[in-house]
Write a protein that holds these residues in place. Sequence first.
Motif: not given
Length: 172
Positions: A22-26, A39-40, A65-67, A30-35
């Motif tokens: 989640k931290t990596f994607l945020t 992840v879900q 996969m998440a990216a 630049g978007c916590r909700s997207l991250a």
Amino acid sequence: MPHSYCDSNLLAVLVSCYEDLKTFLTRKYGCRSLAEEVVQETWLRVRQLSQPIVVDHPRAYLFKMAANLAIDHLRSEKVRKRYISEDSQADEFPKDTPLPDRVLDYKQRLAVLRQAVDELPPRCREVFLLHKFEEYSHAEIAERLDISRNMVEKHIIRGLAHCRNRLRQAMP
């Protein structure tokens, strides 16, 4: 309904690196909700695997996969926004354009203000314009016109009061 196979190894790794992912994607997007959403979705994809897979580096595999899911999500969002904006452009003003009635109101107020400034005594008008439109400081005006700072303040206060009164009279 197809039988789903849960790859317990991948799922265990995903659970252990959930916050890191989640931290990596945020940080990356630049978007916590997207991250959180991605992840879900990654978790759901791992849960719904129909075949067991062998992965040498499960953590790296999950991050990739998440990216990829995030990129897919951003692409689809970009397309969606483009179609929405094309459909709505004909019916709406751009967001930074005031409505016509507001433009008329602004023009009327500006005309009243111009007239009010023109009505000021010459020295008061000069001080007022230097301060409000040329952005001179009180000290700069005092030095330039060879008057006291106190007199500069009096002229500015007088000009503001006159403009405010004219606006009140014209625009109840």
